[in-house]
Each structure stands twice: as structure tokens, then as C-alpha cells.
Design a protein around this motif. Structure first.
Motif, mmCIF file in Angstrom:
data_model
loop_
_atom_site.group_PDB
_atom_site.id
_atom_site.type_symbol
_atom_site.label_atom_id
_atom_site.label_comp_id
_atom_site.label_asym_id
_atom_site.label_seq_id
_atom_site.Cartn_x
_atom_site.Cartn_y
_atom_site.Cartn_z
ATOM 1 N N ARG A 193 0.829 -1.214 0.000
ATOM 2 C CA ARG A 193 0.000 0.000 0.000
ATOM 3 C C ARG A 193 0.857 1.255 0.000
ATOM 4 O O ARG A 193 1.732 1.400 0.830
ATOM 5 N N ARG A 194 0.631 2.107 -0.965
ATOM 6 C CA ARG A 194 1.252 3.423 -1.020
ATOM 7 C C ARG A 194 0.217 4.379 -1.569
ATOM 8 O O ARG A 194 -0.660 3.967 -2.330
ATOM 9 N N SER A 195 0.301 5.645 -1.210
ATOM 10 C CA SER A 195 -0.633 6.614 -1.776
ATOM 11 C C SER A 195 -0.379 6.733 -3.270
ATOM 12 O O SER A 195 0.769 6.891 -3.694
ATOM 13 N N ARG B 88 -1.433 8.878 -6.669
ATOM 14 C CA ARG B 88 -2.007 10.203 -6.960
ATOM 15 C C ARG B 88 -2.383 10.402 -8.428
ATOM 16 O O ARG B 88 -3.029 11.374 -8.773
ATOM 17 N N VAL C 238 -2.657 15.535 -6.863
ATOM 18 C CA VAL C 238 -3.561 14.383 -6.934
ATOM 19 C C VAL C 238 -4.551 14.648 -8.068
ATOM 20 O O VAL C 238 -5.250 15.665 -8.060
ATOM 21 N N CYS D 157 -5.713 7.589 -2.464
ATOM 22 C CA CYS D 157 -4.990 8.593 -1.680
ATOM 23 C C CYS D 157 -5.984 9.261 -0.721
ATOM 24 O O CYS D 157 -7.083 9.662 -1.123
ATOM 25 N N ILE D 158 -5.576 9.327 0.534
ATOM 26 C CA ILE D 158 -6.390 10.011 1.546
ATOM 27 C C ILE D 158 -6.051 11.503 1.438
ATOM 28 O O ILE D 158 -4.885 11.858 1.295
ATOM 29 N N LEU D 159 -7.066 12.347 1.519
ATOM 30 C CA LEU D 159 -6.823 13.784 1.361
ATOM 31 C C LEU D 159 -7.259 14.573 2.587
ATOM 32 O O LEU D 159 -8.328 14.319 3.152
ATOM 33 N N GLY D 160 -6.417 15.530 2.959
ATOM 34 C CA GLY D 160 -6.764 16.353 4.122
ATOM 35 C C GLY D 160 -7.038 17.801 3.760
ATOM 36 O O GLY D 160 -7.519 18.570 4.584
ATOM 37 N N GLY D 161 -6.775 18.165 2.493
ATOM 38 C CA GLY D 161 -6.834 19.593 2.162
ATOM 39 C C GLY D 161 -8.129 20.043 1.522
ATOM 40 O O GLY D 161 -8.111 20.729 0.517
HETATM 41 C C1 LIG Z 1 -4.973 12.362 7.189
HETATM 42 C C2 LIG Z 1 -4.180 12.328 5.906
HETATM 43 C C3 LIG Z 1 -4.275 13.388 5.024
HETATM 44 C C4 LIG Z 1 -3.571 13.379 3.812
HETATM 45 N N1 LIG Z 1 -3.739 14.407 2.932
HETATM 46 C C5 LIG Z 1 -3.099 14.388 1.734
HETATM 47 C C6 LIG Z 1 -3.328 15.416 0.770
HETATM 48 O O1 LIG Z 1 -4.124 16.339 0.987
HETATM 49 N N2 LIG Z 1 -2.660 15.370 -0.410
HETATM 50 C C7 LIG Z 1 -1.794 14.345 -0.701
HETATM 51 O O2 LIG Z 1 -1.212 14.350 -1.797
HETATM 52 N N3 LIG Z 1 -1.578 13.333 0.185
HETATM 53 C C8 LIG Z 1 -2.215 13.329 1.398
HETATM 54 N N4 LIG Z 1 -2.041 12.285 2.292
HETATM 55 C C9 LIG Z 1 -1.150 11.164 1.941
HETATM 56 C C10 LIG Z 1 0.220 11.293 2.626
HETATM 57 O O3 LIG Z 1 0.964 12.333 2.016
HETATM 58 C C11 LIG Z 1 0.949 9.959 2.517
HETATM 59 O O4 LIG Z 1 0.226 8.974 3.211
HETATM 60 C C12 LIG Z 1 2.370 10.015 3.098
HETATM 61 O O5 LIG Z 1 3.192 10.856 2.320
HETATM 62 C C13 LIG Z 1 3.022 8.629 3.180
HETATM 63 O O6 LIG Z 1 3.097 8.044 1.895
HETATM 64 P P1 LIG Z 1 2.382 6.635 1.535
HETATM 65 O O7 LIG Z 1 0.906 6.773 1.870
HETATM 66 O O8 LIG Z 1 2.591 6.456 0.055
HETATM 67 O O9 LIG Z 1 3.025 5.561 2.334
HETATM 68 C C14 LIG Z 1 -2.724 12.283 3.491
HETATM 69 C C15 LIG Z 1 -2.648 11.210 4.397
HETATM 70 C C16 LIG Z 1 -3.366 11.222 5.568
HETATM 71 C C17 LIG Z 1 -3.290 10.023 6.498
#
Ligand SMILES: Cc1cc2nc3c(=O)[nH]c(=O)nc-3n(C[C@H](O)[C@H](O)[C@H](O)COP(=O)(O)O)c2cc1C
Length: 294
Positions: free
Chosen positions: A95-97, A99, A198, A251-255
Motif C-alpha cells: 500500500r502506497r498513496s 495520486r 492528486v 490517496c487520503i486527502l486532508g486539504g
Molecule cells: C490524514 C491524511 C491526510 C492526507 N492528505 C493528503 C493530501 O491532501 N494530499 C496528498 O497528496 N496526500 C495526502 N495524504 C497522503 C500522505 O501524504 C501519505 O500517506 C504520506 O506521504 C506517506 O506516503 P504513503 O501513503 O505512500 O506511504 C494524506 C494522508 C493522511 C493520512
């Protein structure tokens, strides 16, 4: 503890790389300090928590199923037994984010079902000990503080075999309720600050998870807010892992702009508010990248 006491405590950490300015007037620290259990507050809160366990409250609190009567439904039950077989640790490790998504990838109903049902769908029930047969607690694959399940799941379908649009997931029935049909790619790109990192418009689906905070704080007071956020994290991780098991990218997003998203979902933003957004789409395979480049 009030803000002044928090600031004084910080002075003990002289030399820390985090500047004091970061924590000045921090609502997060204020909240955290004031929702801690001490042996005294645990006893006081414990009494309230036990008071919650009466048949009248239990019968009502354990049926947290928001519904939209009269909407068009998509029944997902035919698909719920089709599950990915990928091994758990391999799934965790891979698992990796992701985009960038394959813009032509149509997410199947079976994949949508796996992502929803295996994360937050009710798949078991437990009788409530003091209510008898009349009410039950609907259990899911994620744990929940007090079994109160404060979250609601919405999905925006962007590329699938059902009409694009905003749907609400009925956790108890494993059905989608269609709230509005249409192409919301531009709307989402405007209210979720994710581009250009993303590629939301190329995703097949966007999952929007809200929290109905009263479901938790009615029993646990302010500490219930922590439980609700913890549960959002559990769901997000479960969905990410399910996505990986299905070989989808997520990808989880917080923004995101909270109240714009709340408006889009038509939720009040106070008692029910957006907590988490997960973008999901087909992965772009290496060969496809090379084809594009050549
Ligand atoms: C609560 C949360 C919010 C996040 N928000 C964003 C985001 O807005 N944009 C983005 O590109 N990645 C976002 N991410 C992904 C993280 O950047 C990513 O999980 C982190 O860099 C580790 O990389 P990986 O998930 O590939 O292991 C978010 C992850 C979490 C858990």
C-alpha cells in the motif's frame, strides 16, 4: 488545563525544535488536555457512561442508520461475496498513496461493494443485553467506541457502470442511495485542494466520510470526539488496504474546504461534518506509462 498552563508547561521544554509560537493558543492542545482521563474524571465520566446503558437510550442509539427515503437505490448485495484474495501482509507492504489514475478505468460494482461493505457495511449483529430481541448492534469490520458507529459514507461515482453522481451508502442494507446524478469532477476539484499533485478528475470514485458527532458524545462527552476521529482513520486505512488488495490506487486527502464539501453533501456541517476524503482509481501500469511516452 487552560491555555496559560499549557504555555507554562511548554517552558519546561526549552530548546525543543518546535517553536513556542506553534502551540500558542492551540485549540488542539487545549482540547486534548481537557479530554484526558484522570483517575478522578474517569470515575465521574464512568458513571455517566454507565447511565447511558438503559433500554430507552440503547434501543435508539444502536440503530445509527441515516436514510434517504424515496431515492433511487443500487442494491450491492449480489456482489458482496466477490472478495480479493491477496494476502494481508503483502497488501500492507504494497500500500502506497497513489495520486495519478487511469482516466479510462471503470470501477466495477463488485469493487465498489468490496470498498464499502468490507469497510463499514454491517456484516454481523449483536443483541443488546438489556433490550432483548427488539434492538441490536450492527457490527462492521472496523471497531467502534461503544459500538456507536458515528460515521456516514458517501461516494461520488465518476467512472463506473452506474450513472455518475453522489450516492449515500446504506450500511445496514448494503445499498447505494442516489442523492444527485451528474458529473461533479469540476465541483470536487474546486472544493478539494489536491490538484495538481492528486489527479482527482481521473479517479473513478471519491469516498467522502462524515462524522455524526452526537452519536459518540452522547455517551462519551468530549472524549467521544477522539473516538470518532480514530474511527475515521480506521476506515480510511481499511479502504486503502482494500483498494490495494483490488489493485486500485488510492490517496487520503486532508486539504478540503470543509464547509464547501458539507454544502455539496447537503449536511449541516456541525452535527454532521466531513471527516475524511479518499480518492480511488485504476492504477497506471508501467507499460501504459511507456506507451504514453513513446
Ligand atoms: C490524514 C491524511 C491526510 C492526507 N492528505 C493528503 C493530501 O491532501 N494530499 C496528498 O497528496 N496526500 C495526502 N495524504 C497522503 C500522505 O501524504 C501519505 O500517506 C504520506 O506521504 C506517506 O506516503 P504513503 O501513503 O505512500 O506511504 C494524506 C494522508 C493522511 C493520512
Amino acid at each position: 488545563m487552560n491555555i496559560k498552563e499549557i504555555k507554562n508547561k511548554y517552558l519546561e521544554k526549552d530548546g525543543c525544535m518546535y517553536g513556542r509560537r506553534n502551540i500558542e493558543d492551540s485549540l488542539a492542545l487545549l482540547y486534548h488536555e481537557n479530554s484526558k482521563f484522570t483517575s478522578h474524571s474517569a470515575r465521574v465520566e464512568g458513571q455517566k457512561i454507565m447511565g447511558f446503558n438503559n433500554p430507552f437510550v440503547n434501543k435508539r442509539a444502536y440503530q445509527p442508520y441515516k436514510c434517504y427515503p424515496g431515492t433511487k437505490r443500487v442494491d450491492l448485495n449480489d456482489y458482496k461475496d466477490t472478495v480479493p484474495q491477496k494476502e494481508l501482509v503483502a497488501t500492507l507492504n504494497q500500500r502506497r498513496s497513489v495520486r495519478n489514475y487511469n482516466p479510462t478505468y471503470k470501477i466495477s460494482l463488485s469493487e465498489i461493494t468490496t470498498l464499502l461493505y468490507q469497510s463499514y457495511g454491517v456484516n454481523n449483529s449483536q443483541e443488546l443485553y438489556n433490550v432483548g430481541r427488539e434492538a441490536h448492534m450492527g457490527l462492521r469490520n472496523v471497531p467502534s467506541g461503544g459500538g456507536l458507529f458515528p460515521l456516514e459514507m458517501y461516494v461520488v461515482i465518476q467512472n463506473s457502470h452506474i450513472p455518475s453522481g453522489l450516492y449515500h451508502y446504506r450500511t445496514d442494507l448494503n445499498e447505494l442511495e442516489c442523492l444527485k446524478e451528474g458529473d461533479f469532477k469540476d465541483t470536487l476539484a474546486g472544493i478539494i485542494q489536491a490538484e495538481p499533485y492528486v489527479q482527482i478528475r481521473d479517479a473513478s470514485m471519491v469516498m467522502l466520510v462524515t462524522g455524526v458527532v452526537e452519536r459518540s458524545i452522547i455517551k462519551y462527552g468530549d472524549r467521544g470526539y477522539r473516538f470518532m476521529l480514530q474511527e475515521s482513520g480506521e476506515v480510511a486505512q481499511t479502504v486503502s488496504l482494500l483498494g490495494e488488495a483490488l489493485d486500485l490506487g488510492s490517496c487520503i486527502l486532508g486539504g478540503y474546504l470543509d464547509d464547501k464539501v458539507n454544502e455539496f453533501l447537503d449536511v449541516d456541517g456541525v452535527f454532521e461534518s466531513i471527516n475524511n476524503i479518499i480518492v480511488i482509481g485504476g492504477k497506471i501500469k508501467q507499460e501504459e506509462c511507456h506507451e504514453k511516452d513513446s
